[in-house]
Scaffold this motif. Structure first.
Motif, PDB file in Angstrom:
ATOM      1  N   LEU A  63      12.002  26.224  26.153  1.00  0.00           N
ATOM      2  CA  LEU A  63      11.607  27.262  27.099  1.00  0.00           C
ATOM      3  C   LEU A  63      10.891  28.427  26.415  1.00  0.00           C
ATOM      4  O   LEU A  63      10.014  29.056  27.004  1.00  0.00           O
ATOM      5  N   GLU A  73      16.582  35.616  31.669  1.00  0.00           N
ATOM      6  CA  GLU A  73      15.746  34.518  32.162  1.00  0.00           C
ATOM      7  C   GLU A  73      16.219  33.179  31.615  1.00  0.00           C
ATOM      8  O   GLU A  73      16.255  32.181  32.342  1.00  0.00           O
ATOM      9  N   PHE A  77      17.090  30.004  33.830  1.00  0.00           N
ATOM     10  CA  PHE A  77      16.324  28.761  33.711  1.00  0.00           C
ATOM     11  C   PHE A  77      17.171  27.575  33.253  1.00  0.00           C
ATOM     12  O   PHE A  77      16.918  26.442  33.621  1.00  0.00           O
TER      13      PHE A  77
END
Length: 125
Positions: A63, A73, A77
């Motif tokens: 990521l 985040e 995710f």
């Protein structure tokens, strides 16, 4: 329904406790390094040191390869709790696989009054 049926769901698979992913650790090695808005970037090393990583570590690295992402985040995710993400990030940081950009502490930001004075001075020009 037996006790075993409560801990196993055919559709979801077996329940894995979070501490098993971190080998019992609840905090990263360097406390306070991973603020929710700290930006994480994968360090490009041509796969060196990544072969022995767990699936969760690799997911975080994948990521962060293209753009920096915040700790919050990454939690969103990966669908993992932020506390777990912080421990995994600590492992990656200790291995030199990520870099961390921390937010500027509030004490180091300029005073709002000073900024207003500068703006007023610029307007007066």
């Amino acid at each position: 329904m037996t006790v075993e049926d409560q801990w196993f769901d055919d559709e979801a698979g077996p329940v894995v406790r979070l501490f098993s992913m971190t080998r019992g650790r609840t905090r990263p090695t360097e406390e306070g390094l991973f603020d929710l808005i700290s930006l994480i970037t994968a360090v490009h090393r041509d796969g060196a040191g990544e072969s022995d990583l767990d699936l969760e570590h690799r997911a975080i690295l994948d990521l962060c390869r293209d753009e920096p992402l915040s700790v919050a985040e990454l939690g969103s995710f990966t669908d993992m709790p932020v506390s777990l993400v912080r421990v995994l990030l600590g492992d990656l940081h200790d291995s030199g696989l990520i870099s961390v950009t921390r937010p500027v502490p509030l004490a180091q930001l300029p005073d709002e009054r000073l900024l207003r004075d500068v703006i007023n001075g610029l307007r007066a020009l």
